[in-house]
Enzyme design. Structure first.
Site, PDB file in Angstrom:
ATOM      1  N   LYS A  79     -29.959 -37.342  -5.549  1.00 30.21           N
ATOM      2  CA  LYS A  79     -29.329 -38.189  -4.526  1.00 30.21           C
ATOM      3  C   LYS A  79     -30.389 -39.143  -4.009  1.00 30.21           C
ATOM      4  O   LYS A  79     -31.594 -38.857  -4.111  1.00 30.21           O
ATOM      5  CB  LYS A  79     -28.853 -37.283  -3.381  1.00 30.21           C
ATOM      6  CG  LYS A  79     -27.763 -37.862  -2.545  1.00 30.21           C
ATOM      7  CD  LYS A  79     -26.373 -37.552  -3.087  1.00 30.21           C
ATOM      8  CE  LYS A  79     -25.307 -38.252  -2.278  1.00 30.21           C
ATOM      9  NZ  LYS A  79     -23.955 -37.993  -2.738  1.00 30.21           N
ATOM     10  N   GLY A 179      -4.749 -36.924   5.914  1.00 28.59           N
ATOM     11  CA  GLY A 179      -5.586 -38.033   5.456  1.00 28.59           C
ATOM     12  C   GLY A 179      -5.026 -38.634   4.187  1.00 28.59           C
ATOM     13  O   GLY A 179      -5.224 -38.099   3.095  1.00 28.59           O
TER      14      GLY A 179
HETATM   15  P1  NAD Z   1     -10.566 -42.726   2.806  1.00 34.00           P
HETATM   16  O1  NAD Z   1     -11.446 -43.256   3.882  1.00 34.00           O
HETATM   17  O2  NAD Z   1      -9.959 -43.671   1.834  1.00 34.00           O
HETATM   18  O3  NAD Z   1      -9.367 -41.897   3.475  1.00 34.00           O
HETATM   19  C1  NAD Z   1      -9.531 -40.998   4.534  1.00 34.00           C
HETATM   20  C2  NAD Z   1      -8.246 -40.969   5.341  1.00 34.00           C
HETATM   21  O4  NAD Z   1      -8.383 -39.960   6.352  1.00 34.00           O
HETATM   22  C3  NAD Z   1      -7.926 -42.284   6.053  1.00 34.00           C
HETATM   23  O5  NAD Z   1      -6.562 -42.614   5.883  1.00 34.00           O
HETATM   24  C4  NAD Z   1      -8.275 -41.990   7.509  1.00 34.00           C
HETATM   25  O6  NAD Z   1      -7.458 -42.715   8.420  1.00 34.00           O
HETATM   26  C5  NAD Z   1      -8.012 -40.506   7.602  1.00 34.00           C
HETATM   27  N1  NAD Z   1      -8.814 -39.849   8.639  1.00 34.00           N
HETATM   28  C6  NAD Z   1     -10.126 -40.053   8.906  1.00 34.00           C
HETATM   29  N2  NAD Z   1     -10.521 -39.275   9.928  1.00 34.00           N
HETATM   30  C7  NAD Z   1      -9.432 -38.570  10.316  1.00 34.00           C
HETATM   31  C8  NAD Z   1      -9.213 -37.617  11.330  1.00 34.00           C
HETATM   32  N3  NAD Z   1     -10.186 -37.254  12.166  1.00 34.00           N
HETATM   33  N4  NAD Z   1      -7.979 -37.085  11.436  1.00 34.00           N
HETATM   34  C9  NAD Z   1      -6.980 -37.455  10.594  1.00 34.00           C
HETATM   35  N5  NAD Z   1      -7.135 -38.377   9.604  1.00 34.00           N
HETATM   36  C10 NAD Z   1      -8.339 -38.942   9.495  1.00 34.00           C
HETATM   37  O7  NAD Z   1     -11.435 -41.603   2.068  1.00 34.00           O
HETATM   38  P2  NAD Z   1     -11.198 -40.967   0.625  1.00 34.00           P
HETATM   39  O8  NAD Z   1     -12.011 -41.702  -0.386  1.00 34.00           O
HETATM   40  O9  NAD Z   1      -9.734 -40.774   0.392  1.00 34.00           O
HETATM   41  O10 NAD Z   1     -11.923 -39.568   0.815  1.00 34.00           O
HETATM   42  C11 NAD Z   1     -11.344 -38.540   1.611  1.00 34.00           C
HETATM   43  C12 NAD Z   1     -12.282 -37.324   1.651  1.00 34.00           C
HETATM   44  O11 NAD Z   1     -12.542 -36.867   0.326  1.00 34.00           O
HETATM   45  C13 NAD Z   1     -13.668 -37.592   2.262  1.00 34.00           C
HETATM   46  O12 NAD Z   1     -14.101 -36.396   2.916  1.00 34.00           O
HETATM   47  C14 NAD Z   1     -14.538 -37.849   1.042  1.00 34.00           C
HETATM   48  O13 NAD Z   1     -15.899 -37.541   1.302  1.00 34.00           O
HETATM   49  C15 NAD Z   1     -13.939 -36.852   0.051  1.00 34.00           C
HETATM   50  N6  NAD Z   1     -14.159 -37.177  -1.348  1.00 34.00           N
HETATM   51  C16 NAD Z   1     -13.758 -38.379  -1.850  1.00 34.00           C
HETATM   52  C17 NAD Z   1     -13.972 -38.677  -3.194  1.00 34.00           C
HETATM   53  C18 NAD Z   1     -13.506 -39.984  -3.785  1.00 34.00           C
HETATM   54  O14 NAD Z   1     -13.507 -40.107  -5.022  1.00 34.00           O
HETATM   55  N7  NAD Z   1     -13.097 -40.950  -2.981  1.00 34.00           N
HETATM   56  C19 NAD Z   1     -14.617 -37.741  -4.029  1.00 34.00           C
HETATM   57  C20 NAD Z   1     -15.022 -36.507  -3.490  1.00 34.00           C
HETATM   58  C21 NAD Z   1     -14.770 -36.247  -2.150  1.00 34.00           C
END
Ligand code: NAD
Length: 352
Positions: A79, A179
Site C-alpha cells: 500500500k 448504502g
Molecule cells: P460509494 O461512496 O459509491 O457509496 C457509499 C454509499 O453509502 C453512498 O450512497 C452514501 O450516501 C452511503 N453512505 C455513506 N455513509 C453512510 C452512512 N453513515 N449511513 C448510510 N449511508 C451512508 O462507495 P462504494 O464504492 O459503493 O463503496 C462502499 C463500501 O464498500 C466502502 O466501505 C468501500 O470502502 C467498500 N469497498 C468498495 C469497493 C469498490 O470496488 N468500490 C471495493 C471494496 C470495498
C-alpha cells in the site's frame, strides 16, 4: 528524491520518499510478497504527522496480504500513502515524483486507486513507472472496480445463503442493503434480477428512493434499519457498523456486504456468532475489485470474461472459510485469517 528505509518488524520493506522540488512526502509499505508482488492502492490524506501516515500504511498493507491470499490472486500485500491535502497539494510534478518513487521499489509494490486518488492522477504516475493498475479501459486498464466488487458480493451472498440455509438461491430471500452507491446500487440490481426482495436505505434517502422506484425495490429509513427482519443484511456504506450497539438489535440471519472493516472490533465477530448470525468476512466477500485488477498482470493482459470467472472463486473461498469455522469452532473472521495464513505458509514451503 530521497528514499530512506523505515525498518519495521514483520514487513518486508517500508520506505519513505521525499522530493523537495515537487513537495512529495510519501510512504510505501510492502508487507509480504510470498504469494506475489504487493498490490494495493495509493491514498492521499492530510495526515497530521508522519507517524499517523505510517500507522495507516502498515495496517492497510498487511490487510492487503490477507485479502489477496484468500482471494488467490497470486499477489502479496502492499500500500502507499501520499501525505498532503488532495484539495490543494496535487500537481503533475507530485505524481511524477510518486511514479519515480514506486519505480525505485522495483516491482515489489504495484499501485492502484484508493482514497482521493483518481484515474487522472494514476495516468501521471504511469508516465514514470509501469507498476500501475486500475487505469481506465481506454488506457489498457481494467477500469472502475465497483461492478466487479458488486458481482463478487452477490456470488458471496449466494455462498453464505448456502451455508446458512442449505440453498444458494436468492429467490424470495429478503436482502437489506445499507448504502446504494457504486457497489451497493449494482448489488441491488443483481439481487433483484435473482428474485430477491430487496430493501434499500442510504444516508441520502433520495438516492435510495430513486433506485427503489427505478428497480421496484423497497426504500426504508436509514435510522434503525438494522432491526428490520431480513435474511441478509448487506452493509455497503461505511465501516464499524457491526458494534456493541447494533449487534444485539440485528434482525438478520446473515451479514454479507461490501463495506470495509465492518467489525468495530475483532471480538464483534464472536458476538455475531453467539447470536447465530453468519458473517461473511468483509475482505473475503468484497475481493471482486482486487481480483479484477489482478488480471491485468497476466500474460496477455486483462480479459473481462476471464476476470468474471475468477471472481466467481469467491464462492469457493467463502465455502472454505465456513468449513474452517464449522470444523474448528471459530468465528468466521478468525477462519478467514486462518485460511490466509495457511495459504501463506503453503507459499513459503513451496519456495523453501
Ligand atoms: P460509494 O461512496 O459509491 O457509496 C457509499 C454509499 O453509502 C453512498 O450512497 C452514501 O450516501 C452511503 N453512505 C455513506 N455513509 C453512510 C452512512 N453513515 N449511513 C448510510 N449511508 C451512508 O462507495 P462504494 O464504492 O459503493 O463503496 C462502499 C463500501 O464498500 C466502502 O466501505 C468501500 O470502502 C467498500 N469497498 C468498495 C469497493 C469498490 O470496488 N468500490 C471495493 C471494496 C470495498
Amino acid at each position: 528524491m530521497d528514499i530512506t528505509e523505515i525498518p519495521v518488524e514483520g514487513y518486508e520493506r517500508v520506505v519513505r520518499g521525499q522530493d523537495a522540488e515537487s513537495g512529495l512526502h510519501a510512504i510505501i509499505a510492502v508487507h509480504d510478497t510470498t504469494l506475489g508482488p504487493g498490490l494495493g492502492g495509493m491514498r492521499m490524506l492530510p495526515y497530521a504527522t508522519e507517524d499517523e501516515a505510517l500507522t495507516d500504511v502498515l495496517r492497510l498493507s498487511r490487510g492487503m496480504t490477507f485479502k489477496s491470499a484468500v482471494a488467490d490472486t497470486g499477489l502479496g500485500g502492499g500500500k502507499s500513502v501520499v501525505i498532503g491535502d488532495p484539495a490543494t497539494a496535487k500537481s503533475e510534478a507530485l505524481f511524477r515524483a510518486m511514479g519515480r518513487f514506486i519505480d525505485a521499489v522495483g516491482g515489489k509494490y504495484i499501485t492502484a486507486q484508493d482514497m482521493n486518488i483518481g484515474n487522472p492522477d494514476l495516468e501521471v504516475v504511469a508516465q514514470e513507472t509501469r507498476w500501475v493498475t486500475g487505469l481506465d479501459r481506454d488506457q489498457g486498464g481494467s477500469g472502475n472496480p465497483s461492478p466487479s466488487t458488486a458481482y463478487g458480493c452477490v456470488i458471496g451472498i449466494e455462498a453464505t445463503l448456502q451455508e446458512a440455509f442449505g440453498s444458494p438461491s436468492c429467490q424470495d430471500r429478503t436482502v437489506l442493503i445499507q448504502g446504494v452507491g457504486a457497489v451497493g446500487g449494482r448489488m441491488a440490481e443483481l439481487l433483484k434480477e435473482r428474485g430477491a426482495r430487496v430493501l434499500v436505505c442510504d444516508l441520502y434517502e433520495e438516492r435510495a428512493r430513486e433506485l427503489a422506484d427505478r428497480l421496484g425495490l423497497e426504500c426504508v429509513a436509514d435510522a434503525g434499519h438494522e432491526e428490520l427482519a431480513c435474511d441478509v443484511y448487506a452493509p455497503c456504506a461505511r465501516g464499524a457498523t457491526l458494534n456493541d450497539d447494533t449487534i444485539p438489535r440485528l434482525g438478520c440471519r446473515v451479514v454479507a456486504g461490501c463495506a470495509n472493516n465492518q467489525l468495530a472490533e475483532p471480538h464483534h465477530g464472536q458476538a455475531l456468532r453467539e447470536r447465530g448470525i453468519l458473517y461473511a468476512p468483509d475482505y473475503v466477500i468484497n475481493a471482486g475489485g482486487i481480483i479484477n485488477v489482478s488480471r491485468e498482470l497476466l500474460p496477455g493482459g486483462y480479459d473481462e470474461a476471464a476476470a468474471m470467472e475468477k471472481i466467481e472463486g469467491i464462492r469457493d473461498n467463502l465455502a472454505q472459510v465456513y468449513e474452517i469455522a464449522r470444523t474448528e469452532g471459530v468465528p468466521t473472521h478468525e477462519a478467514a485469517r486462518l485460511l490466509a495464513e495457511r495459504r501463506l505458509e503453503a507459499g513459503r514451503s513451496a519456495q523453501a
